[in-house]
Design an enzyme around this catalytic site. Sequence first.
Site, short mmCIF file in Angstrom:
data_model
loop_
_atom_site.label_atom_id
_atom_site.label_comp_id
_atom_site.label_asym_id
_atom_site.label_seq_id
_atom_site.Cartn_x
_atom_site.Cartn_y
_atom_site.Cartn_z
CD GLU A 98 -46.98 -23.87 3.79
OE1 GLU A 98 -47.84 -24.45 4.45
OE2 GLU A 98 -47.23 -22.86 3.13
CG ASP A 102 -48.31 -25.39 -6.07
OD1 ASP A 102 -47.98 -26.32 -6.81
OD2 ASP A 102 -49.25 -24.62 -6.35
CG PHE A 151 -56.08 -28.66 -5.70
CD1 PHE A 151 -55.30 -27.52 -5.76
CD2 PHE A 151 -56.97 -28.81 -4.65
CE1 PHE A 151 -55.40 -26.53 -4.79
CE2 PHE A 151 -57.08 -27.83 -3.67
CZ PHE A 151 -56.30 -26.68 -3.75
CB VAL A 152 -53.32 -33.22 -2.71
CG1 VAL A 152 -52.80 -34.06 -3.85
CG2 VAL A 152 -52.26 -32.20 -2.28
CG ASP A 158 -58.21 -24.91 1.93
OD1 ASP A 158 -56.98 -24.80 1.74
OD2 ASP A 158 -59.03 -24.04 1.58
NE ARG A 164 -58.45 -24.99 6.18
CZ ARG A 164 -57.53 -24.41 5.41
NH1 ARG A 164 -56.39 -25.01 5.21
NH2 ARG A 164 -57.77 -23.25 4.84
#
Length: 181
Positions: A98, A102, A151-152, A158, A164
Amino acid sequence: MDRGIAEPLLSREEISARTAQMAEEITRDYRDRDLVMVGVLKGAFVFLADLAREVDLPLEIDFVAVSSYGVDTESSGVVKIVKDLDLEITGKDVLLVEDIVDTGLTLKYLTAMLRDRGPASVSICALLNKPDARKVDLEVRYCGFDVPAKFVVGYGLDYAERYRQLPYVGVLEDEGSGGTG
Ligand code: IMP
Ligand code: MG
């Protein structure tokens, strides 16, 4: 720096060095096993490609694609399988690959689903881990980096299908959600 990226978090060199270490561990742990690496689309495609090429073992590669079941996903932890495995995994050693863990709900669901098919084992390998965002108990056997609950994007991850292709991981300027796997 690319437009929209507030700060770089992990350089391509850091990612590549850590990926090689993880691959070394995997090579050691899965010797004489029947390894199937399963990437979770779309986010894991870059990491899986780099990781698999560093693993010095015979192995098979497959993918699953998942999507959320509307707004209820977070509470129910139910994900919809958009693309299932092509390979049989009965008796095999599955390594779920993965991009990021999260809440953990996606992988919790996927591991349970795959375990029902009678594999010899199911383990998790994730490039990134947000420990502060976890909602369910999940064992991440191979973890690249712990990252803050921001948020990365990049290296497969994405925001609304963009970023990406970036060779590094960065924090998005306007923080929000919208990753679509
Ligand atoms: P979980 O089920 O909450 O663990 O969600 C995992 C999925 O959400 C990951 O596979 C990503 O597709 C997406 N995701 C979670 N955090 C981020 C992020 O910071 N950037 C991009 N996608 C993310
Ligand atoms: Mg994903």
